[in-house]
Scaffold this motif. Structure first.
Motif, mmCIF file in Angstrom:
data_model
loop_
_atom_site.group_PDB
_atom_site.id
_atom_site.type_symbol
_atom_site.label_atom_id
_atom_site.label_comp_id
_atom_site.label_asym_id
_atom_site.label_seq_id
_atom_site.Cartn_x
_atom_site.Cartn_y
_atom_site.Cartn_z
ATOM 1 N N UNK A 12 -6.425 -2.405 -6.083
ATOM 2 C CA UNK A 12 -6.710 -2.493 -4.655
ATOM 3 C C UNK A 12 -5.384 -2.595 -3.906
ATOM 4 N N UNK A 13 -5.240 -1.787 -2.878
ATOM 5 C CA UNK A 13 -4.022 -1.795 -2.071
ATOM 6 C C UNK A 13 -4.403 -2.120 -0.622
ATOM 7 N N UNK A 14 -3.637 -3.010 -0.004
ATOM 8 C CA UNK A 14 -3.850 -3.292 1.417
ATOM 9 C C UNK A 14 -2.515 -3.177 2.135
ATOM 10 N N UNK A 15 -2.447 -2.318 3.141
ATOM 11 C CA UNK A 15 -1.252 -2.188 3.975
ATOM 12 C C UNK A 15 -1.543 -2.832 5.324
ATOM 13 N N UNK A 16 -0.524 -3.518 5.857
ATOM 14 C CA UNK A 16 -0.644 -4.126 7.175
ATOM 15 C C UNK A 16 0.561 -3.632 7.971
ATOM 16 N N UNK A 31 -4.752 -0.665 6.424
ATOM 17 C CA UNK A 31 -5.343 0.388 5.593
ATOM 18 C C UNK A 31 -5.571 -0.211 4.214
ATOM 19 N N UNK A 71 -11.265 -7.212 0.760
ATOM 20 C CA UNK A 71 -9.804 -7.286 0.908
ATOM 21 C C UNK A 71 -9.397 -7.278 2.381
#
Lengths: 195, 194
Positions: A12-16, A31, A71
């Protein structure tokens, strides 16, 4: 017919994103992507009848969509954009990636309250480390110009030749400095999934 | 905060199956990445104090993000690591200034404790390059099952005047670890080594 979905790993990837050289956003764009690496049950040979596997993939689709929403804090209402994609290992064929259209799209639209728009997608054949640019559009109206976006995903160890990497992406808003006009999210009618 | 952050990224991975063997519980790891402005880009500064302070801020922020992304308690973390990739208008020493003087203490606090050296790597690079963050046991550097690494990669970072800073943690050792050495259960945890 049915096949067991053999899952090797998830990521799982989370960009802020706070800014991209312009003014710092009051609310950062987020994203998020969820990836699953599964065994390709059709690797290494031509199988005519593969469509039944879409049904088998539905629980995994729901699991990934739920992972992404969690997430992002657990509230599906924050999601405004989505997309999906697949990388098929080299012992498979592009058509195996197309199996993800129904379960991937269905799962996100099942969980997101306003999701009349088609889920944009991309797919390719690749090996470990191959990157995939997953297209993103507004969940409820494909023509919302501020929400056209993409997220690059990939894993250094997948997909192996006999695997498929499946991906879902969700975003929480427009591009961070969106300013090229077009249909605004605030103007969406939400009837046909387009405008 | 001194640090100017353009974006923050977290990633988690979870291995359930490796070479046909079910991994139970699954192997779980996370990494948190900050893309920051390099205050010394394009010029030589004999003094790198600003980056040292930034390192201290990021040790806490990224350590906490790693733990939060896994939805676990700080004490559940068994391994840690750190790395930085400096955009082309900087120098390798900028990575050293972030990573080595002050990043470790707040990172250890974020994972409750840590007697062992935090393994690290650094390089110069541009957008899209991958960075391998080494992982090692937080309690005893010689725990062989916990030597590992996690790859981070962002297509849009680091710009020339930026630095990509990464912290990684893991809840256990490699899947199917079986090459002997000190095991996690046998750690004394006094000297950071054994």
């Amino acid at each position: 017919m049915t096949e067991i979905v053999v899952l090797r790993k998830k990521a799982i990837f989370v960009e802020e994103i706070f800014h991209e050289g312009g003014p710092r956003a009051k609310v950062p764009l987020r994203r998020a992507a969820a990836l699953a690496v599964i065994k390709n049950p059709f690797a290494g040979r031509y199988v005519e009848d593969i469509a039944f596997f879409m049904e088998d993939l539905k629980p995994l689709g729901l699991e990934l969509a739920t992972d992404i929403i969690n997430s992002l804090g657990g509230d599906a209402k924050v999601v405004e954009g989505y997309g999906k994609g697949a990388i098929v290992g080299s012992a498979g064929e592009l058509e195996h990636g197309a199996l993800w259209h129904v379960p991937g799209g269905y799962s996100m639209r099942e969980l997101l309250p306003l999701s009349n728009a088609i889920v944009p997608s991309t797919k390719k054949i690749g090996g470990p480390g191959t990157r995939l640019d997953i297209p993103v559009t507004h969940c409820n109206a494909s023509y919302v110009r501020s929400h056209f976006d993409a997220m690059e995903v990939g894993l250094n160890d997948a997909p192996k030749a006999d695997e498929i990497m499946l991906a879902l992406v969700m975003t929480t808003g427009p591009r961070i400095h969106a300013r090229v006009g077009g249909l605004k999210a605030s103007e969406v009618k939400g009837e046909d999934g387009l405008r | 905060m001194k640090v100017s952050i353009r974006k923050l990224v977290t990633m988690t991975d979870e291995v359930r199956l490796e070479m046909g063997q079910v991994i139970s519980p699954p192997s779980r790891r996370s990494a948190a990445v900050a893309v920051i402005r390099n205050p010394y880009a394009g010029r030589f500064s004999p003094n790198l104090d600003e980056l040292v302070e930034i390192g201290e801020e990021l040790g806490a922020l990224l350590g906490q993000r790693c733990v939060a992304a896994l939805r676990v308690q700080p004490s559940d973390v068994q391994s840690y690591g750190k790395a930085a990739m400096v955009g082309e208008a900087g120098e390798l020493e900028h990575a050293a200034a972030i990573l080595h003087p002050k990043l470790g203490a707040p990172l250890r606090k974020a994972v409750e404790r840590g007697a062992a050296l935090v393994p690290s790597s650094k390089k110069m690079g541009g957008p899209g390059q991958s960075l391998d963050v080494p992982l090692g046991s937080k309690d005893a550097a010689f725990v062989r099952s916990h030597f590992d690494g996690i790859t981070v990669q962002l297509n849009d970072a680091p710009h020339a005047d930026e630095i990509l800073v990464a912290v990684a943690v893991a809840l256990g050792g490699r899947p199917n670890a079986r090459v002997g050495g000190l095991s996690y259960e046998d750690v004394e945890g006094k000297d950071g080594l054994r």
